[in-house]
Write an enzyme that holds these catalytic residues in place. Structure first.
Site, short mmCIF file in Angstrom:
data_model
loop_
_atom_site.label_atom_id
_atom_site.label_comp_id
_atom_site.label_asym_id
_atom_site.label_seq_id
_atom_site.Cartn_x
_atom_site.Cartn_y
_atom_site.Cartn_z
N GLU A 52 0.82 -1.22 0.00
CA GLU A 52 0.00 0.00 0.00
C GLU A 52 0.85 1.27 0.00
OE1 GLU A 52 -4.10 -1.58 2.14
OE2 GLU A 52 -2.64 -0.48 3.35
N GLU A 63 -6.51 -7.41 -1.00
CA GLU A 63 -7.03 -7.29 0.36
C GLU A 63 -8.47 -6.80 0.33
OE1 GLU A 63 -5.01 -4.87 3.22
OE2 GLU A 63 -3.01 -5.48 2.55
#
Length: 667
Positions: free
Chosen positions: A151, A308
């Site tokens: 991320e 995710e």
């Protein structure tokens, strides 16, 4: 040539963090993963402190045992570089690598991503651990993909320290070449901001009044590129050690993240991956799932991986709600419907300690005697049944223009209205198409538009000459172009396009506005079709276009609010206000019908329809978000894949359930 993932079918799994648990639990993990149908897990994402306990000293023994165990149990590994969470020893040795916020405060370590993206010390340390990891595991049979970092920009999208300032100046030199061009681009004659030396230029730190808009825009661009350079550096190290293993990093294409220009990032990835989490306050979060999925598929140019999402509640919103009955399954298969060839969660086993201990997982705190676990096992069976869907593509004839530069620029300070939010404006146009079952792609302004009949630009405040010409050419060549208010207003340097609004699109739209009348919060204006407009109005004068809706109240009563124009061989529309939902839906329905665009399938209200097209068959996903059963017409020789049963001519979808129908394609 991009490398492909070798895991067969629809990959299934999540983040696996065995270092958080006693080793005796690992055998249970393997047994339960097999029971759930897990085929791939991400490992090592936050394990830097364990893999390198002191600078230059490496210990891969724990990870060796984990990867061997996964391979023995037939589970593939998406092996991460652990560079999103540098260890404490690194910051003790290099405190200058800690990030500085806009107010000049240096932050401390103790969480994750607490580093300056421009720090040479961080880059050296990150590439060193990446090289050691690649050397050690390049030939391991469990490793099928590299998961680079995690991320990017989630917690450190920008650092304002002196090191970042120096890097920013280097980026600006490469972009502009000399100070005269920079001063012209930034309009520095305003407020005596002229620069005579590169060293005078700083990041847009906290200041007493409104900062220069082009300065801020270039800062956004720099920060995105600086993080991208970290990704490509790690990717290249991994590629040198293991040239056949694909690399990815997890994007965050979701409502509240806008730090990175993913159009620039996506071509650098072998496989595009995304993280997506629902907003608990969104009563129709299924729309955001679809919008995000369509956008990620467009970035990837085809199938992608959901790296995710959550089985239930997250831990980082003001109120973190659990998912309702069937919602876990509907969410996951909605991502598959929009092109995901893999479904994964954060994380496999719910943590009992640490910052994310209240984040849901595939194996929850309650263990296997839980609804989440039963849903996880059922989903694994569903994904096995959908194996043949892998690799199939979308079928959109409608494209929505999305541009991070336009988003950044429109949301800078001192706009005509602070009420405008790029993501919200795009969603208001996307939502009626979703409700109608119309397939949508997302495109950048300069994209090849030849596959589309309709292109929508709900919010394109900033557009360069190339992008504007491309969109106008699409219309003049026979396409239908619809443009939202405050679009085309400025060029790539945030300079207002003179001569009247909507700037770059004025002639193609056949309108000209000389003054803007943004509406106050809660204020609305009447429209001649019986609806209302909010957020915006402007004094539109026709110069070839015909009025479709006009204002009936307020200072612009009688002035056109929605227009239609013939341009070349095509048609253009301009919406000079934000119509209410019903009015906007009616307009978009008319626009796409006139262009010959039909839904992928007629469905009852509340039943989502999406289509993936394979070589020999179409795969129709039907997701029932209502409390009533639905019946949908399908092909006479159709089969419902989740049950394996023929559904000749029609399929029934129970309340809250999903059907995936294979319809063979003829020649």
């Amino acid at each position: 040539m991009k490398r492909e993932l070798s895991v067969p079918g629809i990959a299934y799994g999540g983040d696996y963090n065995p270092e958080q648990w006693p080793e005796e639990t690992w055998a249970e993990d393997m047994r339960l993963m097999r029971e759930a149908g897990v085929t791939m897990v991400s490992v090592g994402i936050f394990s830097w402190a364990l893999l390198e306990p002191a600078e230059g000293e490496y210990d891969f023994s724990l990870l060796d045992r984990v990867l061997d165990l996964l391979h023995e149990n037939g589970i593939a590994a998406d092996l991460a570089t652990p560079t999103a969470a540098p260890p404490a020893w690194f910051f003790k040795a290099h405190p200058e690598a800690l990030p500085v916020d806009q107010d000049g405060r240096r932050l401390s370590y103790g969480s994750r991503q607490t580093f300056c993206p421009s720090s040479p010390a961080y880059r050296r340390a990150a590439l060193r651990i990446t090289a050691e990891l690649a050397r050690h595991y390049a030939g391991h049979p469990a490793v099928v993909m590299w998961h680079v970092h995690n991320e990017y920009g989630c917690h450190n999208p920008a650092c304002y320290c002196d090191t970042s300032a120096q890097a920013f100046r280097g980026w600006l030199r490469a972009r502009y070449g000399d100070l005269a061009k920079l001063n012209d681009a930034w309009g520095t004659t305003f407020w005596s901001q002229w620069y005579y030396d590169w060293d005078e230029i700083l990041p847009p730190r906290a200041t007493g009044a409104v900062p220069n808009p082009t300065h801020q825009l270039d800062w956004h661009r720099f920060c995105s590129d600086e993080l991208l350079s970290l990704y490509t550096a790690e990717r290249d190290v991994l590629g040198q050690a293991a040239p056949d293993i694909p690399a990815t990093t997890n994007f965050m294409v979701m409502y509240n993240f806008d730090a990175l220009d993913y159009w620039r990032w996506a071509p650098k990835l072998d496989i595009v991956s995304n993280d997506h989490y629902l907003q608990s306050a969104d009563p129709e979060s299924q729309i955001d799932i679809a919008l995000s999925g369509d956008q990620v598929r467009s970035l990837a140019g085809g199938p992608w991986l959901l790296m995710e999402h959550s089985t239930g509640a997250v831990n980082w919103q003001p109120v973190n709600r659990a998912k309702g009955p069937g919602e876990l399954r509907r969410n996951a298969l909605a991502h598959v419907a929009r092109g995901a060839d893999g479904i994964a969660y954060f994380q496999w086993r719910a943590a009992k300690a640490g910052a994310e201990q209240w984040h849901s997982a595939m194996l929850p705190h309650a263990g296997t005697d839980s609804q989440i676990w039963r849903d996880v096992v059922r989903l694994g069976a569903d994904l096995r049944a959908l194996a043949e869907v892998r690799g199939s593509a979308g079928t959109a004839q409608v494209a929505i223009v999305w541009d991070w530069n336009a988003r950044w620029a429109m949301e800078l300070p001192s706009q005509p209205s602070a009420e405008l939010r790029f993501q919200d404006l795009v969603r208001t146009w996307y939502e009626p198409l979703w409700r109608s079952g119309v397939a949508v792609d997302f495109v950048r302004p300069d994209a090849d538009l030849s596959a589309y009949r309709v292109v929508l630009a709900p919010s394109l405040y900033l557009v360069d000459d190339e992008g504007a010409a491309n969109l106008v050419s699409f219309a003049s060549g026979g396409g239908t172009l619809a443009v939202g208010f405050h679009s085309g207003a400025v060029d790539e340097n945030c300079h207002v396009r003179l001569g009247g609004y909507p700037g770059a699109f004025r002639e193609a739209l056949g309108v000209r506005s000389d003054e803007l009348f943004p509406l106050l919060p809660g204020e609305s204006v009447g429209l001649s079709g019986g609806g209302t407009g909010t957020l915006w109005s402007e004094r539109v004068r026709l110069s070839g276009a015909e009025p479709v809706e006009s204002y009936t109240t307020g200072p612009l009563a009688g002035i056109p609010a929605v227009t239609r124009n013939s341009h070349g061989e095509g048609t253009t529309w301009y919406l000079a206000t934000q119509p209410d939902a019903a009015t906007l839906a009616g307009l978009l329905d008319r626009i796409r019908r006139e262009a010959g665009v039909e839904p992928v399938r007629a469905t009852p209200e509340g039943v989502e329809a999406a289509l993936r097209r394979g070589t020999d068959a179409d795969y129709l996903f039907l997701i029932n978000h209502t409390d009533c059963p639905a019946h949908i017409a399908v092909a006479a020789d159709a089969t419902e894949l989740l049950t394996g049963k023929p559904v000749p001519g029609a399929v029934s979808v129970a309340a809250g359930e999903i059907a995936v129908v294979r319809e063979p394609r003829g020649d």
